[in-house]
Write an enzyme that holds these catalytic residues in place. Structure first.
Site, PDB file in Angstrom:
ATOM      1  N   ASP A 231      79.349  77.765  59.001  1.00 13.97           N
ATOM      2  CA  ASP A 231      80.600  78.420  59.418  1.00 13.97           C
ATOM      3  C   ASP A 231      81.800  77.953  58.603  1.00 13.97           C
ATOM      4  OD1 ASP A 231      79.137  79.762  61.332  1.00 13.97           O
ATOM      5  OD2 ASP A 231      79.549  78.310  62.899  1.00 13.97           O
ATOM      6  N   GLU A 232      81.553  77.498  57.385  1.00 10.43           N
ATOM      7  CA  GLU A 232      82.635  77.008  56.535  1.00 10.43           C
ATOM      8  C   GLU A 232      82.726  77.781  55.228  1.00 10.43           C
ATOM      9  OE1 GLU A 232      85.042  75.060  56.936  1.00 10.43           O
ATOM     10  OE2 GLU A 232      84.571  73.492  58.390  1.00 10.43           O
TER      11      GLU A 232
END
Lengths: 288, 288, 288, 288
Positions: A231-232
């Protein structure tokens, strides 16, 4: 959309240096190509030059191979990477899903009516549930179950489908498995995920439940390229929706569906129309 | 605003129990008060009942004291806390600022034209910069400098102003100091802060720079009650603004000003119109 | 959504008069019904009182018929019209379409996953094009062609389907025929249309082309009850989308599809959840 | 915004023709000017080519006069009109107001903190009310009363101020008089008005009251160039705000203020940053 019949796209990026726009526009003029829309940007803080040009060849018999070969010579001097996209080209994609069908349903509708210039080569899932939806759209559906033990094996199956179908983009339309580092690397820059929160808020599992617990008044969705850091990955676009005290977690889940669909579809459109440029951990997006 | 001339507000909350609405509405009818707008909500997950009623006494000579005394008897049975607000009441407030003036300027404008039912009793700052703005609006300005060593002392000065002015609400309009635990506790439920990010994303210092580094495509602002946990207090409202690759950190700072002003002003309006109920770490907001 | 298992809805309206809220809430308490959410509003300018209550019977064996009979007696005194909706009730609807399928597709998806509490009894069209979509969802599809000469005849066919299926709501999901006065009257208050502009701007045909010609920077959609005055019926909800100079008319058409779907689905949800009250040429909408 | 210290802007438009981009970018390269941002657009339906370039001279001693003279020669061949704007230039403006002060207050704040690159030369009003606001900002305020009989005379006074101050832009910040045809013509392309509705809906007087009567669920504001046809001039940008049944006309007026301020300020920023191109009855806006 627009007049796609004869609209070519040239997208390019390179280190900042005097003449980067000129090398593109001069070549286009020499080739008698009329520029209908152009954006360029130079990133003063992170370095890097980005350009996207839509053009229409004015002479008959435009030769794409000759164009590419000719431009490659000029571009080399600027260490410029570029991509030429012909009119009406549909990018080959593979879509990965689990059980939730809203994003898939939305993508399939846009695909069916020609609103997204993609060519769906296959749908891959770790569950059998969405096979009927694929079938109605006459699309191949591969059910590759996954367990912690068989993760790498399953990913090899997925990778084979991607390779064999010639997919240039993988769309994770609420695929609920974390990809391995190896898979992330392999798909770097060509896999778009939709996360159901306004990243960097609420990473990881059950973001709507996290959002409820925190009592936020806005929820959202983030479409991003995947990378090895969960999720980065670089963000392409984000959508948002107001919520309130009457929205219990299950209401947030229901309300979020629309914004997830819209955000993912928008990111895919931006990507396949060559409007997105990856640069370090960020994106440059030449939106309409 | 509506017809404020004769609009009373009764706001109440208590544990969930059969008859909570009835105890309010029956009493209002008995008192010949006509309900013009009402919201109630029962929080199924966290427990708790909340009600906000706007009403107009139909009989002449409405006696607020008698009303309160009479209702207190009924409410006691339900362990109901309530507050009665007369028409046109302006809540006494103290505004705290540092050097940035956009939120203060915005609040002062709304105050001056009567758009916010507040009565600004004083402006307090750890810097002298915004004194002229206060002066133009004929408002007392207290400059209480602060250093790590004098923090508690300075807070005592601030507390004295709050107490002496009878302020019921403290508005932290970009006050750039972290309040001590003691001060947070003292102001619990009656101090609203504006944080320039979409919490829980980008807590702490320089959120726009954090947002730039992360490459988000939306920035925002969060108005929340302060508590002892920095940037973690119950959220009242949030605002959002799209941004892109051409926005450098200083552009985000500039773009964010509008949404900070709007979000803070909105939160203050909701609070002073008794639309916000605090419940554990969350808020119930009966918005219009 | 929420906990629908035992959530009843009581919606009512009547002329303004002291005691309108009390007559509802007192009866609910007497019946041992716990109010979980309530909104009421009195329209000071146009007259009229509106209330919507969600409640949960606390005693076993709640008898809806007895409740209705009992409440009818009380309501009569206030000339109050009311409607009681049991938990999980799905409103019978007929959907009318022409050739464009985006709104239908969207409604069918929400219907299939249970996101909209409707029971689609039939799809009616003046064209055969969307029959396969209906078929995949196992829904009856009636193709009733229309010409200027056969309009009334065709409408009689439509009316028969509405009647025979017991439909309580007709959804005009981009049905491209103007209904006759008689049909409008017959469907008054129970037919929702989606118009692809921000009414009152761009009434009539080809609103996106009108919007392009005018050079607006926002396009939108309006969901409204139909009445005899074309595109002038009471508005339920409106949605909006930014556009720019690169959007040619066909781009507006494409961009508008999403906002049409969302706006229509939202209006239908508001209607079937009994959140909309018709009052003269306007609506009162108790949104969440 | 951005690094204004050395950011020049070249904005140009001309009839469509092969080589329009090249003539700009080649010249910039020859002059050793580095392009940091560029947009171009060719209007396929209405004809016309538009380009906006931000650049940074790389060599010392950039000579603007020589640049303009040199480029004028090249541009002539394309019948290209262009404008060169130096870094940090503040466009001279005159602001016209009546009694409402929200837009003026907002513009003055942005002006004071340097958020809008304008140089306010004078404020003109048909009423004396806003003189104190002008005074606090040390700006000349001209009170020119108007009656139907003295309209042309008054406009002559206004025109004299515009001329004598060298204003290049006139901002009608809720100036409540209709300008004469002569005045409209004189100010063509350099006067921006804010109308408090989503044009083309609710033209003319009291648009919020019109909106209330119609029962719309969205209100908005439109910033446009004035022309001889009232509220029909080319639109620059539009803003929007949701409203509901609890909003009486006076509430719409109050709610609308924020969106009017934001929309007008945004239009002014777009104009002075040379992002807006007038083309027939429409605008091309190269937004950030």
């Amino acid at each position: 959309m627009q007049d796609n019949n004869n609209r070519w796209i040239l997208a390019a990026q390179c280190p900042s240096r005097l003449g980067t726009v000129d090398v593109v526009t001069r070549f286009l003029k020499e080739q008698r190509c009329y520029i209908t829309e152009q954006h360029s940007f130079d990133d003063r803080l992170n370095g890097g030059f980005f350009i996207r040009t839509e053009f229409r060849p004015e002479a008959d018999g435009f030769d794409a191979d000759a164009f590419e070969a000719g431009f490659a010579e000029r571009a080399a001097e600027f260490a410029m990477r570029f991509e030429l996209t012909p009119p009406g080209r549909r990018m080959p994609v593979v879509i990965m899903v689990s059980k939730a069908d809203h994003c898939l349903n939305d993508l399939l509708y846009r695909y069916r009516v020609g609103q997204l210039p993609i060519d769906i080569r296959a749908i891959v899932s770790n569950h059998p549930d969405l096979a009927p939806l694929a079938e109605w759209h006459d699309l191949p559906y591969h059910h590759f179950p996954i367990t912690p033990e068989t993760k790498l094996e399953q990913e090899a199956q997925v990778a084979r489908v991607i390779e064999e179908t010639g997919a240039e983009l993988v769309i994770l339309a609420r695929y609920m498995q974390v990809l391995s580092s190896g898979m992330c690397e392999r798909l770097s820059g060509r896999a778009i995920n939709i996360h159901h929160s306004l990243l960097p808020g609420f990473k990881g599992a059950k973001p709507y439940h996290q959002a409820y617990d925190k009592g936020v008044k806005l929820v959202g969705a983030t479409a991003h390229y995947i990378n090895d850091d969960l999720d980065e990955g670089p963000i392409i676009t984000q959508g948002v929706e107001p919520v309130g005290h009457t929205d219990y977690p299950e209401d947030l889940v229901a309300k979020g569906r629309d914004i997830e669909c819209l955000t993912l579809a928008r990111a895919v459109a931006l990507h396949v129309e060559r409007r997105v440029f990856l640069h370090a951990r960020r994106t440059v997006v030449f939106d309409r």
